[in-house]
Design an enzyme around this catalytic site. Sequence first.
Site, PDB file in Angstrom:
ATOM      1  N   THR A  38       0.824  -1.204   0.000  1.00  0.00           N
ATOM      2  CA  THR A  38       0.000   0.000   0.000  1.00  0.00           C
ATOM      3  C   THR A  38       0.864   1.262   0.000  1.00  0.00           C
ATOM      4  O   THR A  38       0.651   2.187  -0.785  1.00  0.00           O
ATOM      5  CB  THR A  38      -0.887  -0.004   1.262  1.00  0.00           C
ATOM      6  N   ALA A  55      11.471  20.716  -5.540  1.00  0.00           N
ATOM      7  CA  ALA A  55      12.723  20.144  -5.048  1.00  0.00           C
ATOM      8  C   ALA A  55      13.934  20.647  -5.826  1.00  0.00           C
ATOM      9  O   ALA A  55      15.057  20.584  -5.331  1.00  0.00           O
ATOM     10  CB  ALA A  55      12.660  18.614  -5.144  1.00  0.00           C
ATOM     11  N   ARG A  97       8.381  -8.853  -2.640  1.00  0.00           N
ATOM     12  CA  ARG A  97       8.412 -10.313  -2.661  1.00  0.00           C
ATOM     13  C   ARG A  97       7.775 -10.901  -3.925  1.00  0.00           C
ATOM     14  O   ARG A  97       8.186 -11.914  -4.418  1.00  0.00           O
ATOM     15  CB  ARG A  97       7.720 -10.875  -1.408  1.00  0.00           C
ATOM     16  N   ILE A 112       0.135  13.616   8.513  1.00  0.00           N
ATOM     17  CA  ILE A 112       0.260  14.811   9.355  1.00  0.00           C
ATOM     18  C   ILE A 112       1.734  15.074   9.632  1.00  0.00           C
ATOM     19  O   ILE A 112       2.431  14.194  10.109  1.00  0.00           O
ATOM     20  CB  ILE A 112      -0.467  14.622  10.702  1.00  0.00           C
ATOM     21  N   GLY A 139     -11.670  -2.643   5.759  1.00  0.00           N
ATOM     22  CA  GLY A 139     -10.227  -2.571   5.512  1.00  0.00           C
ATOM     23  C   GLY A 139      -9.497  -1.645   6.473  1.00  0.00           C
ATOM     24  O   GLY A 139      -8.334  -1.316   6.273  1.00  0.00           O
ATOM     25  N   GLU A 163      -6.806  -5.008  10.558  1.00  0.00           N
ATOM     26  CA  GLU A 163      -6.226  -6.219   9.977  1.00  0.00           C
ATOM     27  C   GLU A 163      -6.936  -7.453  10.530  1.00  0.00           C
ATOM     28  O   GLU A 163      -7.673  -7.390  11.511  1.00  0.00           O
ATOM     29  CB  GLU A 163      -4.739  -6.298  10.346  1.00  0.00           C
ATOM     30  N   ASP A 165       0.619  -0.160  18.609  1.00  0.00           N
ATOM     31  CA  ASP A 165       0.961   0.770  17.532  1.00  0.00           C
ATOM     32  C   ASP A 165       0.995   2.210  18.049  1.00  0.00           C
ATOM     33  O   ASP A 165       1.931   2.969  17.762  1.00  0.00           O
ATOM     34  CB  ASP A 165      -0.082   0.627  16.408  1.00  0.00           C
ATOM     35  N   LYS A 197       4.287   4.916  18.393  1.00  0.00           N
ATOM     36  CA  LYS A 197       4.298   6.289  17.883  1.00  0.00           C
ATOM     37  C   LYS A 197       4.537   7.308  18.996  1.00  0.00           C
ATOM     38  O   LYS A 197       5.330   8.242  18.835  1.00  0.00           O
ATOM     39  CB  LYS A 197       2.972   6.575  17.171  1.00  0.00           C
TER      40      LYS A 197
END
Lengths: 435, 435
Positions: B13, B33, B45, B136, B187, B190, B201, B205
Amino acid sequence: MDSVKIGLAGAGTVGGGVCRVLNRNQEQISARAGARIEVKYVTCRHPENRSDLVPLVGSLGIDWHEIVEDPEIAIAVEAMGGIEPARSFILAAIDAGKHVVTANKALLAQHGDEIFDAAAKKGVIVAFEASVAGGIPIIKAMRESLVANRIQSVVGIINGTSNFILTSMRKEKISFAEALSKAQKLGYAEADPSFDIDGIDAAHKISILSSIAFGGPISFDKAYIEGIRDLQNVDIEFADQLGYRVKLLGITKRRGTGIELRVHPTLVPERRLLAHVGGVTNAVEVKGDAVGSTLYYGPGAGSEPTASAMIADIVDVVRMIGVSSNHQVPVLGYKRKIENVDVLPMGETVCSYYLRIGVTDSPGTLADVSRVFADMGISIESLIQKEAVAGQGSTSIVLMTHTAWEAAVQEAIRRIEALDCVTGKIVLLRKEELN
Amino acid sequence: MDSVKIGLAGAGTVGGGVCRVLNRNQEQISARAGARIEVKYVTCRHPENRSDLVPLVGSLGIDWHEIVEDPEIAIAVEAMGGIEPARSFILAAIDAGKHVVTANKALLAQHGDEIFDAAAKKGVIVAFEASVAGGIPIIKAMRESLVANRIQSVVGIINGTSNFILTSMRKEKISFAEALSKAQKLGYAEADPSFDIDGIDAAHKISILSSIAFGGPISFDKAYIEGIRDLQNVDIEFADQLGYRVKLLGITKRRGTGIELRVHPTLVPERRLLAHVGGVTNAVEVKGDAVGSTLYYGPGAGSEPTASAMIADIVDVVRMIGVSSNHQVPVLGYKRKIENVDVLPMGETVCSYYLRIGVTDSPGTLADVSRVFADMGISIESLIQKEAVAGQGSTSIVLMTHTAWEAAVQEAIRRIEALDCVTGKIVLLRKEELN
């Protein structure tokens, strides 16, 4: 550890804040910057009134030329405000090869191109994070963090004075004049508040953001500007009933044929975060094609929030001292212009509208008014017809349109105001769904 | 114009988003840039499944060593996720003198020190904006824009899956299990959702943000972590009645003796902006002594928002190619450690609390419970005693405390649960006023 010497012109609210924060957080700041930042000079008109700064700085004087002429000074910090002598100071500092940090939105909105050209020729940095939305790092977010995006729109509450007045009018049901007077008593509005309440200050800021978003020159002279001076409580109340808050927004958007750039009181749906930004606080929503919608919120003015932004700029500059200018972040985000980013005339803007129309309480009135909108191809989204007050023979039609051309709406207003059944001027407010 | 070649390991993704956005907005990005950014290799993979990327990149392969060994590649972009082989890829790329861009919070929270040390020795940049709060720009805001501040606290909704579940539980009055199942169907969660719903998670962070805020090492191993798996609708409804929303927050605060670092479901007053951040969206509030309270809002995950952050990092790195490493922004914001920033044990945390206590419906119950709080020096702010259900003989006491030591509250709970009149386990939720 290295030391970097700076010179600060202006010792008012902002300049004083810079000295105070640099002093108080010296250890933190030098641990982050990797260098000690020393204020070698501060100049201001009445140094005798700022003896509080004496322990914080090298010396306190009256003549900004001292800063420009001192080869030890690497960074000239402008906190004078206004056009002159701020412009002369900055241009002289650039000419002397110094980097510049400024919070001066009025100056940049009107003379930014001249200043940026001069800086480019000398290879020095002009940093101006504090010029828009005070302590909120909106310039860095747009110039650096959103580089991957084709920006679609920037919409912000970027004048704290107006937002305080609008918040007070709604919450306390007081008039514009009363809310302004309250803001003045609290120090949130100046004795002459016209820059803030007439939208000029917000237009300075959104013009700068527009240029960073879309890559064109700063086009303050082409911005449409309408303030909040004429706003009435009755419209704030109708907006409330319809699920909206009235906010003074700076708005810039990409359209197929150019850029919209406008400041006006705006209906914002109450389910959006921007609707909940109250008091003197600022917030800016930026939409990009990759990131989607992002929002940045915080204090839009004040001594230490502004100092926070200026010191961040100073540290950025400190890191780049001695580095070739082709490694610098481009001043307005773009190294070269890439597309048509001219500002559209207001008539070519597309918006949806709130209208309040005073009418006589007679049969056929609504049909006559509706006919004009139909003729102009303007579609009505919702409508409130307020009951007549007994004996007065007049009433109000309040309606919201779907999106329409500004020019078509202005023509519809002209035609409706000419109808016999319509009394007085129509009140027009624009609406942004922010979806 | 110059061209910079990058190699991208991982084409899921996130990796796919990087290729797509770089390609679609190539002109914008190179205009900003000052260099064209070319994806020379993508490795994954199953390259046979990503033929959609073939037109967007130089070549598609299976072996990330190709990226590391190609001297033309200046920047190695890691979008594999997980610990291995991401860690080996990054360390090998650093060893080969390449700059690194990664979105891998789990890896940085657990092996950040090793990676940052290796990068410092080689003088290369490791950039990781996308590792916290997706699109963000919170890392840049804290590391660069707030350098002037002594940071006081960082409080954030930084796990979109949990926030979606909590929003659904409240709005649709469905159970945790139902909301999780809905998130999985959409979605947003998971198949094995434990990293998200158990707070791991969010802890990765907030550990990274804590280190940037206060200058210590990344202390994920010392974070207190509590997820939302056991959260019941009845507590969300009581919170609502009391004027609060329940949010899974990552929290880190400076205290006199050290740093608080914790993740748990939290009552947030509904008048705060954080309370209105719904669905998968993220928001982080950062308080500094100069700037005051600032908030950053946007999409916390997703293909293109994450790509937006990674490309911003890539452009930052592109600008600094060829510049001596002492001009780089320090990887965690500080060039040197400056004070005691050890993480406090959870018992030494100070918080205010929501407690729901099941009790028998008998005289003296409230007095017995109140006595324990008084003995422990814990002050009650407000109290709801829910009516007994006829015939069941049991009821609930719901109360909010003023701020108290976590250890004292835990001891009070132990004592109250031992009372005869108390039935079952006490439900504890923490509260943050965010004022």
